[in-house]
Design a protein around this motif. Structure first.
Motif, PDB file in Angstrom:
ATOM      1  N   MET A 308      40.997  13.832  35.252  1.00 24.60           N
ATOM      2  CA  MET A 308      39.696  13.217  34.976  1.00 24.60           C
ATOM      3  C   MET A 308      38.840  13.179  36.241  1.00 24.60           C
ATOM      4  SD  MET A 308      39.601  12.602  31.795  1.00 24.60           S
ATOM      5  CE  MET A 308      38.154  11.552  31.689  1.00 24.60           C
ATOM      6  N   ALA A 309      39.460  12.966  37.390  1.00 22.25           N
ATOM      7  CA  ALA A 309      38.704  12.867  38.641  1.00 22.25           C
ATOM      8  C   ALA A 309      38.226  14.227  39.136  1.00 22.25           C
ATOM      9  CB  ALA A 309      39.564  12.197  39.714  1.00 22.25           C
ATOM     10  N   LEU A 310      39.093  15.251  39.033  1.00 21.39           N
ATOM     11  CA  LEU A 310      38.823  16.526  39.693  1.00 21.39           C
ATOM     12  C   LEU A 310      38.612  17.689  38.739  1.00 21.39           C
ATOM     13  CD1 LEU A 310      41.433  16.369  42.602  1.00 21.39           C
ATOM     14  CD2 LEU A 310      39.044  15.639  42.609  1.00 21.39           C
ATOM     15  N   GLY A 367      46.505   5.133  30.129  1.00 15.61           N
ATOM     16  CA  GLY A 367      46.403   5.926  31.339  1.00 15.61           C
ATOM     17  C   GLY A 367      46.681   5.166  32.610  1.00 15.61           C
ATOM     18  N   GLY A 368      47.215   3.941  32.476  1.00 18.34           N
ATOM     19  CA  GLY A 368      47.483   3.139  33.663  1.00 18.34           C
ATOM     20  C   GLY A 368      46.266   2.435  34.214  1.00 18.34           C
ATOM     21  N   GLY A 369      45.117   2.569  33.533  1.00 18.22           N
ATOM     22  CA  GLY A 369      43.911   1.891  33.978  1.00 18.22           C
ATOM     23  C   GLY A 369      43.197   2.630  35.091  1.00 18.22           C
ATOM     24  N   ALA A 370      42.168   1.984  35.625  1.00 20.07           N
ATOM     25  CA  ALA A 370      41.340   2.592  36.667  1.00 20.07           C
ATOM     26  C   ALA A 370      42.175   2.880  37.915  1.00 20.07           C
ATOM     27  CB  ALA A 370      40.176   1.661  37.014  1.00 20.07           C
ATOM     28  N   GLY A 371      41.860   4.004  38.566  1.00 16.10           N
ATOM     29  CA  GLY A 371      42.573   4.369  39.789  1.00 16.10           C
ATOM     30  C   GLY A 371      44.001   4.789  39.554  1.00 16.10           C
ATOM     31  N   GLY A 372      44.288   5.320  38.362  1.00 21.08           N
ATOM     32  CA  GLY A 372      45.672   5.601  37.997  1.00 21.08           C
ATOM     33  C   GLY A 372      46.378   6.588  38.909  1.00 21.08           C
ATOM     34  N   ALA A 373      45.680   7.603  39.400  1.00 19.94           N
ATOM     35  CA  ALA A 373      46.324   8.603  40.265  1.00 19.94           C
ATOM     36  C   ALA A 373      46.703   8.000  41.605  1.00 19.94           C
ATOM     37  CB  ALA A 373      45.402   9.802  40.449  1.00 19.94           C
ATOM     38  N   SER A 374      45.819   7.175  42.164  1.00 17.88           N
ATOM     39  CA  SER A 374      46.121   6.516  43.432  1.00 17.88           C
ATOM     40  C   SER A 374      47.212   5.469  43.269  1.00 17.88           C
ATOM     41  CB  SER A 374      44.855   5.866  43.999  1.00 17.88           C
ATOM     42  OG  SER A 374      43.900   6.842  44.378  1.00 17.88           O
ATOM     43  N   ASN A 375      47.209   4.773  42.148  1.00 19.43           N
ATOM     44  CA  ASN A 375      48.254   3.780  41.905  1.00 19.43           C
ATOM     45  C   ASN A 375      49.619   4.440  41.775  1.00 19.43           C
ATOM     46  OD1 ASN A 375      46.183   1.916  41.893  1.00 19.43           O
ATOM     47  ND2 ASN A 375      46.079   1.780  39.657  1.00 19.43           N
ATOM     48  N   ALA A 376      49.653   5.613  41.149  1.00 16.50           N
ATOM     49  CA  ALA A 376      50.915   6.353  41.040  1.00 16.50           C
ATOM     50  C   ALA A 376      51.398   6.778  42.421  1.00 16.50           C
ATOM     51  CB  ALA A 376      50.734   7.566  40.136  1.00 16.50           C
ATOM     52  N   ALA A 377      50.464   7.247  43.261  1.00 14.82           N
ATOM     53  CA  ALA A 377      50.836   7.622  44.622  1.00 14.82           C
ATOM     54  C   ALA A 377      51.333   6.407  45.398  1.00 14.82           C
ATOM     55  CB  ALA A 377      49.649   8.268  45.328  1.00 14.82           C
ATOM     56  N   GLY A 378      50.691   5.261  45.194  1.00 18.00           N
ATOM     57  CA  GLY A 378      51.137   4.038  45.843  1.00 18.00           C
ATOM     58  C   GLY A 378      52.540   3.645  45.420  1.00 18.00           C
ATOM     59  N   PHE A 379      52.861   3.833  44.141  1.00 18.41           N
ATOM     60  CA  PHE A 379      54.222   3.586  43.668  1.00 18.41           C
ATOM     61  C   PHE A 379      55.208   4.481  44.408  1.00 18.41           C
ATOM     62  CE2 PHE A 379      57.780   4.765  41.001  1.00 18.41           C
ATOM     63  CZ  PHE A 379      58.238   3.549  40.510  1.00 18.41           C
ATOM     64  N   LEU A 380      54.901   5.760  44.516  1.00 16.93           N
ATOM     65  CA  LEU A 380      55.801   6.700  45.183  1.00 16.93           C
ATOM     66  C   LEU A 380      55.999   6.354  46.652  1.00 16.93           C
ATOM     67  CD1 LEU A 380      54.568  10.098  43.675  1.00 16.93           C
ATOM     68  CD2 LEU A 380      56.576   8.774  43.006  1.00 16.93           C
ATOM     69  N   ALA A 381      54.963   5.783  47.279  1.00 19.28           N
ATOM     70  CA  ALA A 381      55.043   5.463  48.701  1.00 19.28           C
ATOM     71  C   ALA A 381      56.175   4.492  49.013  1.00 19.28           C
ATOM     72  CB  ALA A 381      53.713   4.899  49.185  1.00 19.28           C
ATOM     73  N   ARG A 382      56.601   3.707  48.025  1.00 21.21           N
ATOM     74  CA  ARG A 382      57.709   2.772  48.228  1.00 21.21           C
ATOM     75  C   ARG A 382      59.023   3.495  48.513  1.00 21.21           C
ATOM     76  NH1 ARG A 382      57.232  -2.542  46.220  1.00 21.21           N
ATOM     77  NH2 ARG A 382      55.176  -3.047  45.346  1.00 21.21           N
ATOM     78  N   LEU A 391      53.142  14.360  51.989  1.00 19.95           N
ATOM     79  CA  LEU A 391      52.055  14.873  51.167  1.00 19.95           C
ATOM     80  C   LEU A 391      52.472  14.828  49.709  1.00 19.95           C
ATOM     81  CD1 LEU A 391      49.270  16.412  51.042  1.00 19.95           C
ATOM     82  CD2 LEU A 391      50.637  18.507  50.921  1.00 19.95           C
ATOM     83  N   HIS A 392      51.668  14.164  48.904  1.00 12.12           N
ATOM     84  CA  HIS A 392      51.877  14.127  47.449  1.00 12.12           C
ATOM     85  C   HIS A 392      50.778  14.956  46.795  1.00 12.12           C
ATOM     86  CE1 HIS A 392      52.075  12.803  43.333  1.00 12.12           C
ATOM     87  NE2 HIS A 392      51.029  12.018  43.432  1.00 12.12           N
ATOM     88  N   MET A 393      51.181  15.937  45.975  1.00 13.01           N
ATOM     89  CA  MET A 393      50.230  16.810  45.299  1.00 13.01           C
ATOM     90  C   MET A 393      50.314  16.574  43.790  1.00 13.01           C
ATOM     91  SD  MET A 393      49.749  20.983  45.580  1.00 13.01           S
ATOM     92  CE  MET A 393      49.295  20.887  47.313  1.00 13.01           C
ATOM     93  N   ASP A 394      49.235  16.061  43.220  1.00  9.04           N
ATOM     94  CA  ASP A 394      49.133  15.831  41.779  1.00  9.04           C
ATOM     95  C   ASP A 394      48.450  17.061  41.181  1.00  9.04           C
ATOM     96  OD1 ASP A 394      48.743  14.813  39.191  1.00  9.04           O
ATOM     97  OD2 ASP A 394      48.339  12.784  39.924  1.00  9.04           O
ATOM     98  N   LEU A 395      49.219  17.835  40.420  1.00  7.89           N
ATOM     99  CA  LEU A 395      48.813  19.191  40.029  1.00  7.89           C
ATOM    100  C   LEU A 395      47.886  19.181  38.812  1.00  7.89           C
ATOM    101  CD1 LEU A 395      52.283  20.925  40.492  1.00  7.89           C
ATOM    102  CD2 LEU A 395      50.311  21.073  42.026  1.00  7.89           C
ATOM    103  N   ALA A 396      46.645  18.809  39.040  1.00  4.51           N
ATOM    104  CA  ALA A 396      45.667  18.799  37.954  1.00  4.51           C
ATOM    105  C   ALA A 396      45.344  20.195  37.462  1.00  4.51           C
ATOM    106  CB  ALA A 396      44.390  18.096  38.420  1.00  4.51           C
ATOM    107  N   SER A 397      45.622  21.206  38.297  1.00  4.10           N
ATOM    108  CA  SER A 397      45.234  22.586  37.981  1.00  4.10           C
ATOM    109  C   SER A 397      46.424  23.495  37.710  1.00  4.10           C
ATOM    110  CB  SER A 397      44.412  23.163  39.138  1.00  4.10           C
ATOM    111  OG  SER A 397      43.904  24.435  38.831  1.00  4.10           O
ATOM    112  N   ALA A 398      47.551  22.922  37.316  1.00  5.53           N
ATOM    113  CA  ALA A 398      48.767  23.723  37.152  1.00  5.53           C
ATOM    114  C   ALA A 398      48.910  24.353  35.778  1.00  5.53           C
ATOM    115  CB  ALA A 398      50.007  22.865  37.430  1.00  5.53           C
ATOM    116  N   PHE A 399      48.092  23.924  34.809  1.00  3.97           N
ATOM    117  CA  PHE A 399      48.280  24.379  33.433  1.00  3.97           C
ATOM    118  C   PHE A 399      46.940  24.417  32.730  1.00  3.97           C
ATOM    119  CE2 PHE A 399      49.480  23.776  28.929  1.00  3.97           C
ATOM    120  CZ  PHE A 399      50.472  24.732  28.799  1.00  3.97           C
TER     121      PHE A 399
END
Length: 425
Positions: A308-310, A367-382, A391-399
């Motif tokens: 949705m963002a990119l 969708g996890g609400g607003a800022g969902g992609a950043s919140n997911a990255a924040g979860f992974l940071a733990r 580096l975390h790559m969220d593959l918006a363009s993979a399919f």
């Protein structure tokens, strides 16, 4: 006479053409007319146009075909069912590089486009390991941790997500080591390998579920990137972790309200079983951290929020290190791929709160609400050691769900060249 259509580039305007990509035909050749702007995009669109007209084999002809332009054509000319039949131009080094790219790209696309029935979690792990072994021989060693054995090694996220399926989940641990037993690990790669995502008890609708064979795109991307880097002469130790599972519904499946306790002691309340990718990646990132690698890269088809963002022409990137984000943008641009950074601040770790655990795996909203992609990255940071560059790559363009003016339907392998280029740095 060759049965391949000649394709030439020109900056001369087209007197008459059809569609947005300016392509004209003269005898047995096609001429792509380039105008000011993004020439690589124009070439990729022209290749899609030719393919859609039934052209299946081409001979790239003329002096204007540099490496990037030939590769852009190959991206648009590929389809889900066939490897592109392209006669490259240029010197031997360029043709070899293009052949390597095409082989690795096709490997990733084949994995992503495979049916969920054929690509069980263990099959994904085995095929990735076997392909890399074919490339690197005895420089590769690996093991696959399967089913209940995951619990013995405290990989609770992969086990929980995959236990609902009759086909067991698995973690591939692969070591590419051209330097010897005592060599330090320079880079650790982690890939999300959800071979099919029904959403679990947070079940997807049919339309949203149809393309979910692509949810192992992260695993395909990092595997293909490592293969390409090896073919290009990679001379550093790299470890690869693929987190493989099917997210299905059964009497054994994990449920909303369950609490998972990870190897590092972090407790996670499951508030959405369709936010499963981050649960398996948490295990992979901990395994990567244990290697002591100075750089950890993970790739995943993780969130709809990134799309949705990119849109579908960029992959989203996240990192606590601004320098790594800048480097990744440079490395992507060098190979004609597109990435864009999204926010990741320390407080993103706390954006999925739980009354029952240290964190939830999402927020209990669409969708996890607003800022969902950043919140997911924040979860992974733990789950990443703070000493590593990550580096975390969220593959918006993979399919591509149904194909468009740039891509045929199916996997795109967009991101493979970026990660391979980072490995070579």
């Amino acid at each position: 006479m060759s049965n391949k259509m000649k394709v030439q580039l020109t900056h001369e305007p087209a007197a008459a053409h059809w569609g947005q990509a300016k392509v004209t035909f003269q005898d047995d050749q096609a001429i792509v007319h380039l105008s000011k702007g993004d020439e690589l995009r124009q070439i990729q669109q022209a290749a899609r146009k030719l393919r859609s007209q039934g052209v299946t084999a081409v001979n790239l002809d003329g002096q204007q075909w540099d490496l990037d332009k030939q590769w852009s054509f190959a991206q648009g000319f590929a389809t889900a069912r066939h490897i592109a039949d392209i006669h490259w131009t240029g010197d031997e080094a360029m043709r070899t590089e293009l052949a390597h790219r095409l082989e690795c790209n096709f490997f990733a696309r084949q994995l992503v486009n495979e049916t969920p029935e054929n690509l069980a979690p263990m099959v994904l792990a085995e095929q990735a390991a076997q392909w890399l072994t074919q490339i690197a021989g005895d420089k590769v060693s690996y093991r696959i941790i399967e089913g209940e054995a995951l619990l013995a090694e405290q990989w609770h996220g992969i086990h929980a997500v995959g236990r609902g399926s009759e086909r067991p989940p698995a973690l591939l641990e692969l070591d590419f080591n051209p330097l010897g037993d005592d060599a330090p690990v320079s880079v650790a790669l982690v890939g999300k390998g959800i071979t099919f995502d029904s959403g679990g008890y947070s079940i997807k609708g049919s339309e949203g579920m149809l393309g979910m064979k692509c949810d192992m795109g992260g695993a395909a991307t990092v595997t293909a990137a490592l293969g390409l880097a090896i073919k290009s002469g990679l001379n550093k130790r790299v470890k690869l972790f693929l987190c493989c599972a099917e997210n299905l519904i059964s009497g054994h499946a994990y449920k909303l309200g369950d609490i998972l306790t990870y190897k590092n002691g972090v407790t996670v309340e499951v508030v959405n079983t369709d936010a499963e990718g981050r649960l398996v990646l948490a295990d992979g990132l901990q395994a990567a951290s244990e290697t002591g690698a100075g750089l950890i890269i993970d790739a995943a088809t993780l969130t709809g929020a990134a799309v949705m963002a990119l849109g579908t022409n960029y992959n989203a990137i996240f990192s606590p290190q601004a320098e790594l984000l800048s480097l990744t943008q440079v490395k992507a641009a060098q190979v004609g791929e597109r990435v864009w950074p999204l926010p990741l601040d320390p407080w993103h770790k706390d954006m999925c709160p739980s009354a029952y655990a240290d964190t939830a795996n999402s927020r209990a909203m669409k969708g996890g609400g607003a800022g969902g992609a950043s919140n997911a990255a924040g979860f992974l940071a733990r789950f990443v050691t703070p000493e590593a560059n990550w580096l975390h790559m969220d593959l918006a363009s993979a399919f591509s769900d149904s194909g468009d003016s740039l891509w045929a339907a199916g996997g795109t392998a967009h991101g493979v060249l970026t990660i391979a280029n980072l490995l070579q740095d």
